[in-house]
Write a protein that holds these residues in place. Structure first.
Motif, short mmCIF file in Angstrom:
data_model
loop_
_atom_site.label_atom_id
_atom_site.label_comp_id
_atom_site.label_asym_id
_atom_site.label_seq_id
_atom_site.Cartn_x
_atom_site.Cartn_y
_atom_site.Cartn_z
N VAL A 149 0.84 -1.27 0.15
CA VAL A 149 0.00 -0.05 -0.03
C VAL A 149 0.80 1.39 -0.10
N GLU A 150 0.93 1.90 -1.13
CA GLU A 150 1.56 3.04 -1.23
C GLU A 150 0.86 4.34 -0.92
N THR A 151 -0.33 4.37 -1.37
CA THR A 151 -1.61 5.39 -0.91
C THR A 151 -2.93 4.82 -0.97
N LEU A 152 -4.04 5.20 -0.97
CA LEU A 152 -5.22 4.36 -0.81
C LEU A 152 -5.65 4.27 -2.42
N ASN A 153 -4.92 4.93 -3.22
CA ASN A 153 -5.23 4.80 -4.87
C ASN A 153 -3.94 4.01 -5.35
N ARG A 154 -2.96 3.61 -4.83
CA ARG A 154 -1.82 3.03 -5.22
C ARG A 154 -1.79 1.61 -4.49
N ILE A 155 -2.53 0.50 -4.75
CA ILE A 155 -2.51 -0.68 -3.92
C ILE A 155 -2.33 -1.88 -4.82
N LYS A 156 -1.39 -2.74 -4.27
CA LYS A 156 -1.06 -3.80 -5.40
C LYS A 156 -0.70 -5.17 -4.71
N PHE A 157 -0.99 -6.10 -5.23
CA PHE A 157 -0.40 -7.44 -4.72
C PHE A 157 0.81 -7.42 -5.00
N SER A 158 1.77 -8.29 -4.46
CA SER A 158 3.10 -8.25 -4.92
C SER A 158 3.27 -9.18 -6.03
N HIS A 159 2.48 -10.06 -6.54
CA HIS A 159 2.37 -10.90 -7.84
C HIS A 159 2.14 -9.90 -8.95
N SER A 160 1.72 -9.05 -8.76
CA SER A 160 1.05 -8.35 -10.08
C SER A 160 1.85 -6.78 -9.89
N GLU A 161 1.70 -6.18 -11.39
CA GLU A 161 2.17 -4.72 -11.48
C GLU A 161 1.03 -3.79 -11.46
N GLU A 162 -0.23 -4.26 -11.56
CA GLU A 162 -1.45 -3.40 -11.42
C GLU A 162 -1.74 -2.76 -10.06
N PHE A 163 -1.93 -1.34 -10.29
CA PHE A 163 -2.30 -0.78 -8.73
C PHE A 163 -3.81 -0.54 -9.12
#
Length: 221
Positions: A149-163
């Motif tokens: 979790v970088e921000t509430l609009n930039r969250i991703k699973f470690s196995h994915s590059e999609e935020f």
């Protein structure tokens, strides 16, 4: 009026020191009433070196602790203070009460009243504790879903590059049954505000009853 005894000391501390705590606002909590309490306060202080002031003089080891954190503070400043409080309680030998819990106080916007989020069993690991962090990761199951979790609009699973944003994350967790097979592990940016952190915790609370597992180890980077 069941929170009257809690609200009065909060207002007295705020007024006497001319400080006000802005509690996080959330839509889902797991507790609405706590008895036998002691309060602690983490004030936002723009004049302090670390923007934070801890008032813990009223804490009693044997009671449930209500930790009131100003929502403007960042995890970088909050988590070391929380770790300090946790260690005080966990390391206590006299008057220890194994049933006593720790809660964050929030404003539950659904009912327009106080709510509390239990963090008794949460273990925090910061980027400064490299050895402890590595030991914790080594002890955890290999099969897990790491969420960054970088921000509430930039969250991703470690196995994915999609935020994703928080709403998209919650929607995916609700609909993808494979995500219920292993625990979720939070990796949180230290720049997140406490409001952001409580928004995440609140959103995940609503999913636990649906079979989602959330690990009690949380990593701050």
């Amino acid at each position: 009026m069941k929170y009257f005894k809690f609200l009065i000391p909060l207002l007295v501390v705020a007024c006497n020191s001319e400080k006000v705590i802005l509690l996080p606002e959330v839509q889902q909590v797991n507790t609405h009433e706590v008895l036998d309490i002691s309060p602690a306060y983490l004030f936002y202080d723009s004049t302090a070196v670390n923007s934070i002031e801890l008032n813990r003089k009223n804490l009693i080891i044997s009671t449930n602790w209500l930790v009131n954190v100003d929502r403007r503070l960042t995890l970088k400043h909050v988590i070391p203070k929380i770790q300090f409080l946790q260690n005080k309680k966990r390391g206590a030998e006299m008057h220890k009460n194994e049933d006593a819990k720790n809660y964050y106080s929030c404003n539950d916007t659904r009912i327009k009243n106080l709510g509390f989020i239990d963090f008794t069993d949460v273990n925090y690991f910061t980027k400064d504790s490299v050895e402890a962090t590595q030991k914790a990761l080594n002890k955890m199951k290999t099969n897990r879903f790491n969420i960054k979790v970088e921000t509430l609009n930039r969250i991703k699973f470690s196995h994915s590059e999609e935020f994703k944003n928080l709403n998209q994350l919650i929607s995916e967790l609700q609909t993808d049954s494979t995500l219920k097979s292993e625990p979720l592990v939070l990796h949180l940016a230290e720049s997140l505000t406490f409001q952001d952190y409580m928004s995440i915790k609140s959103a995940l609370i609503s999913l636990i009853s649906e079979g989602i597992q959330v690990h009690n180890n949380e990593f701050i980077y």
